[in-house]
Design an enzyme around this catalytic site. Structure first.
Site, PDB file in Angstrom:
ATOM      1  N   HIS A 149       0.833  -1.206   0.000  1.00 40.12           N
ATOM      2  CA  HIS A 149       0.000   0.000   0.000  1.00 40.12           C
ATOM      3  C   HIS A 149       0.867   1.256   0.000  1.00 40.12           C
ATOM      4  O   HIS A 149       0.559   2.253  -0.654  1.00 40.12           O
ATOM      5  CB  HIS A 149      -0.903   0.012   1.234  1.00 40.12           C
ATOM      6  CG  HIS A 149      -1.851  -1.135   1.307  1.00 40.12           C
ATOM      7  ND1 HIS A 149      -2.816  -1.363   0.346  1.00 40.12           N
ATOM      8  CD2 HIS A 149      -1.978  -2.130   2.208  1.00 40.12           C
ATOM      9  CE1 HIS A 149      -3.493  -2.441   0.670  1.00 40.12           C
ATOM     10  NE2 HIS A 149      -3.007  -2.934   1.793  1.00 40.12           N
ATOM     11  N   ARG A 177      14.548 -12.263 -29.563  1.00 38.88           N
ATOM     12  CA  ARG A 177      14.681 -10.926 -28.964  1.00 38.88           C
ATOM     13  C   ARG A 177      15.557 -10.919 -27.718  1.00 38.88           C
ATOM     14  O   ARG A 177      15.977  -9.860 -27.248  1.00 38.88           O
ATOM     15  CB  ARG A 177      13.288 -10.360 -28.632  1.00 38.88           C
ATOM     16  CG  ARG A 177      12.473 -11.227 -27.724  1.00 38.88           C
ATOM     17  CD  ARG A 177      11.012 -10.830 -27.704  1.00 38.88           C
ATOM     18  NE  ARG A 177      10.719  -9.816 -26.713  1.00 38.88           N
ATOM     19  CZ  ARG A 177       9.515  -9.637 -26.173  1.00 38.88           C
ATOM     20  NH1 ARG A 177       8.497 -10.382 -26.563  1.00 38.88           N
ATOM     21  NH2 ARG A 177       9.298  -8.712 -25.285  1.00 38.88           N
ATOM     22  N   ARG A 218      -0.403  -6.475 -17.971  1.00 41.35           N
ATOM     23  CA  ARG A 218       0.345  -7.737 -18.073  1.00 41.35           C
ATOM     24  C   ARG A 218       0.070  -8.579 -16.828  1.00 41.35           C
ATOM     25  O   ARG A 218       0.826  -8.531 -15.851  1.00 41.35           O
ATOM     26  CB  ARG A 218       1.837  -7.449 -18.210  1.00 41.35           C
ATOM     27  CG  ARG A 218       2.208  -6.628 -19.447  1.00 41.35           C
ATOM     28  CD  ARG A 218       3.720  -6.407 -19.497  1.00 41.35           C
ATOM     29  NE  ARG A 218       4.142  -5.667 -20.667  1.00 41.35           N
ATOM     30  CZ  ARG A 218       4.330  -4.350 -20.689  1.00 41.35           C
ATOM     31  NH1 ARG A 218       4.100  -3.620 -19.605  1.00 41.35           N
ATOM     32  NH2 ARG A 218       4.727  -3.756 -21.802  1.00 41.35           N
ATOM     33  N   ASN A 245       6.664  -6.445 -30.290  1.00 44.04           N
ATOM     34  CA  ASN A 245       7.924  -7.060 -29.849  1.00 44.04           C
ATOM     35  C   ASN A 245       8.018  -8.501 -30.352  1.00 44.04           C
ATOM     36  O   ASN A 245       9.002  -8.899 -30.986  1.00 44.04           O
ATOM     37  CB  ASN A 245       8.024  -7.049 -28.315  1.00 44.04           C
ATOM     38  CG  ASN A 245       7.841  -5.656 -27.735  1.00 44.04           C
ATOM     39  OD1 ASN A 245       7.838  -4.674 -28.452  1.00 44.04           O
ATOM     40  ND2 ASN A 245       7.686  -5.574 -26.434  1.00 44.04           N
ATOM     41  N   ASP A 246       6.986  -9.300 -30.071  1.00 44.19           N
ATOM     42  CA  ASP A 246       6.997 -10.687 -30.529  1.00 44.19           C
ATOM     43  C   ASP A 246       6.761 -10.788 -32.036  1.00 44.19           C
ATOM     44  O   ASP A 246       7.323 -11.668 -32.691  1.00 44.19           O
ATOM     45  CB  ASP A 246       5.943 -11.517 -29.778  1.00 44.19           C
ATOM     46  CG  ASP A 246       6.525 -12.167 -28.533  1.00 44.19           C
ATOM     47  OD1 ASP A 246       7.749 -12.352 -28.474  1.00 44.19           O
ATOM     48  OD2 ASP A 246       5.752 -12.468 -27.607  1.00 44.19           O
ATOM     49  N   ARG A 302      -4.511  -8.627 -20.368  1.00 44.57           N
ATOM     50  CA  ARG A 302      -4.002  -9.750 -21.151  1.00 44.57           C
ATOM     51  C   ARG A 302      -3.950 -10.968 -20.241  1.00 44.57           C
ATOM     52  O   ARG A 302      -3.393 -10.905 -19.144  1.00 44.57           O
ATOM     53  CB  ARG A 302      -2.595  -9.450 -21.686  1.00 44.57           C
ATOM     54  CG  ARG A 302      -2.012 -10.626 -22.484  1.00 44.57           C
ATOM     55  CD  ARG A 302      -0.678 -10.273 -23.109  1.00 44.57           C
ATOM     56  NE  ARG A 302       0.379 -10.107 -22.132  1.00 44.57           N
ATOM     57  CZ  ARG A 302       1.587  -9.615 -22.420  1.00 44.57           C
ATOM     58  NH1 ARG A 302       1.863  -9.217 -23.641  1.00 44.57           N
ATOM     59  NH2 ARG A 302       2.510  -9.505 -21.478  1.00 44.57           N
ATOM     60  N   CYS A 307       0.195  -2.376 -28.903  1.00 47.76           N
ATOM     61  CA  CYS A 307       0.623  -2.280 -27.506  1.00 47.76           C
ATOM     62  C   CYS A 307       2.093  -2.620 -27.321  1.00 47.76           C
ATOM     63  O   CYS A 307       2.598  -2.604 -26.195  1.00 47.76           O
ATOM     64  CB  CYS A 307      -0.242  -3.175 -26.613  1.00 47.76           C
ATOM     65  SG  CYS A 307      -0.071  -4.935 -26.947  1.00 47.76           S
ATOM     66  N   GLU A 314       0.576 -11.276 -32.689  1.00 47.79           N
ATOM     67  CA  GLU A 314       2.030 -11.259 -32.481  1.00 47.79           C
ATOM     68  C   GLU A 314       2.735 -12.406 -33.199  1.00 47.79           C
ATOM     69  O   GLU A 314       3.904 -12.679 -32.941  1.00 47.79           O
ATOM     70  CB  GLU A 314       2.349 -11.284 -30.981  1.00 47.79           C
ATOM     71  CG  GLU A 314       1.588 -12.322 -30.198  1.00 47.79           C
ATOM     72  CD  GLU A 314       1.625 -12.097 -28.689  1.00 47.79           C
ATOM     73  OE1 GLU A 314       2.558 -11.444 -28.199  1.00 47.79           O
ATOM     74  OE2 GLU A 314       0.703 -12.581 -28.008  1.00 47.79           O
TER      75      GLU A 314
END
Length: 539
Positions: free
Chosen positions: A187, A460, A292, A449-450, A328, A497, A426
């Site tokens: 918190h 990568r 994510r 990215n992928d 996701r 994204c 992707e």
């Protein structure tokens, strides 16, 4: 002298160091004569503590918003917990001891009990039970609250800070805080981010630092003690540059993401957990384009429970106050390994057993997550997207499991909201099937990215071939163009994204392709908005 820690909120702070003064809560045990009077004394202190928590809630509500203030409501409820009260009163009556001792003993017992639980959410309540017990003890003792022994702004050092301590800090006197304990999802960390205070945790600093000069580098996660004149000058320059960037970009807060010729694009943020939401709000994102969710699994020692996940998703949905939150589903595997999943070693994990492939073959894990997401959807605007999709069959199977989950929730009388379903694009297979896939879902989100990795056959994670891994490769850009066109043809909106979404050298290209949404790191929102607002796509 430098001390390494973990950054909770980035930024630079330069100033005197100050050790946080904890309130004196040393508890002595002594015998009493009148148990009824002592119970009454405890109940009066309990009522006072609840009043204090209500005041803290009201203060936090104004400063950091409802979701982050909610901890003080939770603390009020914990103070009314029947088992907690029964234990305190029983110790007073059976042992004929003072209320302070009964409260402290009960607090320690309950904190140990929570800490030993398997449920991550319940483990986190251990610190809360200590916090409320210390508060009642302080009221009973008539002790003053702890604080800052300084009348000038300082870098505050502490073993740890409870939520109530953090919110009570005079922020005009705090440049930063540095703690030995704490976690990035506590918190306190969430409040720190919301208050925009540069902060480090896990820093093993010595005791004798009061009054010395320090520098907190929230980018590298380091605390510098007694910096040289050159270091102070260097960091002051960085701090000034930060302030100038913020000043220029803040002028864009509240402005629309609209080009000069009237074309609008949704500009959302990517996050890894609840703690990142403060930065999303601070940078004025229109929503969350990528949550994510695997970070909930990566940060746990065992499979996170439905309730633990529900709490995380619910907090984000409530904090975003109706703005879109796209979660996701679990994307474990490849470079994100989790021991308790017991995944076998693979020669090429990036192209192996990962993401949706795990979810579809281990539906118990998948359904737990989907139940948590759907339950949380009642509290905001949540969408779901499935990663690593390569076929229509996979999407159909995902939707079948979704329908099973909705049916179960209906039967249990658990409410949920309207949830858009989408997929990550992707893989080249998903691009080539994008027209057919668009008919099955509400939206696409292109994970550049992928997509770059699989299109160019460049791992990568392999630094040796980094020069070959060109995200601007014409093949990748053609795939993005094809996906956008096919998505629209099939009735789906299309976003990006991946990291390319924040590449302002491509912003105009993507808008001309017809992209509907860009989701980027929170810190890049205003920079991308700046570019969007300067474009004229009619030319």
């Amino acid at each position: 002298m430098e001390y390494q820690g973990k950054s909770v909120f980035s930024g630079i702070a330069i100033g005197p160091l100050c050790l946080y003064q904890k309130a004196d809560s040393m508890v002595k045990r002594y015998k009493i004569e009148d148990a009824d009077a002592e119970v009454k004394r405890f109940e009066d202190a309990q009522a006072t503590a609840k009043d204090q928590l209500q005041s803290l809630y009201d203060k936090a509500l104004k400063e950091v918003g409802e979701a982050n203030a909610a901890i003080f409501e939770v603390h009020q409820m914990m103070l009314d917990d029947g088992d907690y009260l029964e234990s305190i009163i029983n110790i007073i009556r059976t042992q004929l001891v003072n209320a302070e001792y009964a409260v402290a003993t009960t607090g320690d017992n309950f904190a140990q009990m929570f800490a030993a639980m398997d449920d991550e959410y319940m483990q986190a309540r251990s610190a809360d039970i200590k916090d409320i017990s210390n508060r009642v003890v302080q009221v009973l003792q008539g002790a003053a609250a702890g604080g800052i022994n300084s009348d000038v702004p300082v870098i505050l050092l502490a073993d740890d800070l409870a939520p109530s301590e953090t919110v009570q800090l005079d922020k005009s006197l705090v440049l930063s805080f540095v703690t030995r304990g704490g976690s990035t999802n506590s918190h306190t960390a969430i409040l720190a981010r919301t208050m925009s205070i540069p902060a480090l945790i896990g820093v093993d600093f010595p005791e004798d630092l009061d009054g010395k000069t320090g520098i907190v580098d929230g980018y590298k996660g380091i605390l510098i003690i007694d910096p040289s004149a050159e270091q102070i000058e260097e960091y002051q320059k960085k701090k000034d540059e930060d302030e100038e960037k913020k000043r220029l970009l803040l002028e864009l807060k509240g402005k629309e993401n609209v080009t000069l010729d009237g074309r609008k694009v949704n500009l959302y943020a990517n996050i890894g957990g609840v703690g990142d939401v403060a930065s999303v709000l601070q940078n004025d994102a229109g929503g969350i384009g990528l949550f994510r969710s695997e970070f909930l699994y990566l940060g746990a020692d065992d499979y996170p429970t439905e309730d633990a996940q529900f709490q995380a998703y619910k907090t984000v949905a409530e904090t975003m106050a109706g703005k879109k939150v796209i979660i996701r589903t679990l994307d474990i595997g490849a470079d994100k390994q989790v021991d308790y999943f017991h995944l076998e070693k693979e020669e090429n994990p990036a192209m192996g057993y990962r993401a949706i492939r795990i979810c579809l073959t281990r539906p118990d894990i998948f359904k737990t997550q989907l139940r948590a997401i759907y339950r949380a959807s009642y509290y905001g605007t949540i969408s779901i997207m499935f990663p690593m999709i390569i076929s229509v069959d996979e999407v159909v199977k995902c939707k079948e499991i979704v329908n099973e989950v909705k049916k179960e929730l209906d039967e249990q009388g658990l409410p949920y909201g309207e949830v858009e379903l989408g997929i990550m694009i992707e893989t080249p297979a998903a691009v080539l099937m994008s027209e057919e896939l668009a008919k099955e879902v509400d939206f696409f989100s292109i994970g550049t990215n992928d997509l770059t990795q699989y299109t160019l056959a460049c791992d990568r994670q392999n630094a040796a071939i980094e020069s070959f891994n060109d995200p601007h490769h014409p093949a990748v850009l053609k795939e993005i163009q094809m996906t956008i066109e096919n998505g629209h043809k099939g009735g789906a909106w299309v976003g990006i994204c991946g990291e390319l979404g924040a590449d302002t050298s491509l912003t105009e290209t993507f808008l001309r392709m017809g992209v509907d949404e860009l989701s980027v790191s929170p810190s890049r929102i205003l920079a991308v908005r700046d570019v969007v607002r300067k474009l004229d796509l009619s030319k």
